[in-house]
Design a protein around this motif. Structure first.
Motif, PDB file in Angstrom:
ATOM      1  N   GLY A   1       0.822  -1.108  -0.049  1.00  0.00           N
ATOM      2  CA  GLY A   1       0.051  -0.049   0.193  1.00  0.00           C
ATOM      3  C   GLY A   1       0.669   1.256  -0.028  1.00  0.00           C
ATOM      4  O   GLY A   1       2.184   1.086   0.090  1.00  0.00           O
ATOM      5  N   SER A   2       0.218   2.279   0.270  1.00  0.00           N
ATOM      6  CA  SER A   2       0.807   3.808  -0.044  1.00  0.00           C
ATOM      7  C   SER A   2       0.337   4.528   1.253  1.00  0.00           C
ATOM      8  O   SER A   2      -0.786   4.070   1.814  1.00  0.00           O
ATOM      9  CB  SER A   2       0.581   4.379  -1.294  1.00  0.00           C
ATOM     10  N   LEU A   3       1.217   5.632   1.487  1.00  0.00           N
ATOM     11  CA  LEU A   3       0.830   6.277   2.685  1.00  0.00           C
ATOM     12  C   LEU A   3       0.478   7.802   2.066  1.00  0.00           C
ATOM     13  O   LEU A   3       0.873   8.165   1.098  1.00  0.00           O
ATOM     14  CB  LEU A   3       1.885   6.500   3.508  1.00  0.00           C
ATOM     15  N   ASP A   4      -0.561   8.428   2.849  1.00  0.00           N
ATOM     16  CA  ASP A   4      -1.076   9.676   2.434  1.00  0.00           C
ATOM     17  C   ASP A   4      -1.577  10.600   3.312  1.00  0.00           C
ATOM     18  O   ASP A   4      -2.446  10.165   3.922  1.00  0.00           O
ATOM     19  CB  ASP A   4      -2.007   9.574   1.120  1.00  0.00           C
ATOM     20  N   TYR A   5      -0.763  11.593   3.927  1.00  0.00           N
ATOM     21  CA  TYR A   5      -1.319  12.593   4.929  1.00  0.00           C
ATOM     22  C   TYR A   5      -2.753  13.114   4.638  1.00  0.00           C
ATOM     23  O   TYR A   5      -3.532  13.433   5.553  1.00  0.00           O
ATOM     24  CB  TYR A   5      -0.304  13.779   4.918  1.00  0.00           C
TER      25      TYR A   5
END
Length: 163
Positions: A137-141
């Motif tokens: 997965g990815s991270l996103d603020y």
């Protein structure tokens, strides 16, 4: 002479549909409750062309099971990322660069579809499963959805629909 339709073909008949949210999948080393979504097995049949003068005929070629995609929830504890990485390490150890024997990294999977009261109404046995892809997965603020998911692509040797 025309075929006549029977009353069973014309009139409404009660039935209970299988629902896509009633399933349990068993993968060794990964708790079943972490599995968020999974595809059902899919098979493709190749074709063989037989040329004869100015025409062609076709017959069925080799059958091949397609890749299976599974999505996992990734909670803090137990960590699905850790469970997936343990499976990855059985096939390839990134620290040493060594690969493992197929007997180490291949697992058997079971997919059970359930009726409304929890009885198994469809059972798939998948043999010789191994990971071809693991996407953590990815991270996103700016993402407020909160859930982290892991996507896995699994390849398998054979599959049997038991019932």
């Amino acid at each position: 002479m025309a075929n006549l339709l029977t009353p069973q073909e014309i009139m409404f008949t009660n039935f209970e549909p299988k629902m896509s949210n009633r399933f349990i999948m068993y993968i060794g080393g990964i708790p079943a409750y972490l599995i968020k979504a999974a595809g059902r097995p899919e098979i493709g049949n190749g074709k063989i062309t037989i040329d004869h003068i100015n025409t062609r005929r076709y017959i069925k070629g080799r059958s091949e099971w397609q890749d299976l995609t599974i999505t996992l929830y990734d909670p803090v504890v137990p960590s699905a990322a850790q469970a997936v990485m343990e499976w990855v390490r059985l096939g390839h150890e990134s620290v040493t660069g060594r690969n493992g024997y197929a007997d180490f990294y291949k697992r058997d999977l079971q997919l059970k579809l359930l009726d409304p009261v929890g009885t198994v109404v469809e059972l798939w046995d998948m043999k010789g499963c191994f990971l071809t892809d693991a996407n953590f997965g990815s991270l996103d603020y700016s993402d407020d959805s909160g859930n982290m998911d892991i996507s896995m692509t699994i390849r398998f040797d054979n599959c049997v629909l038991q019932y």
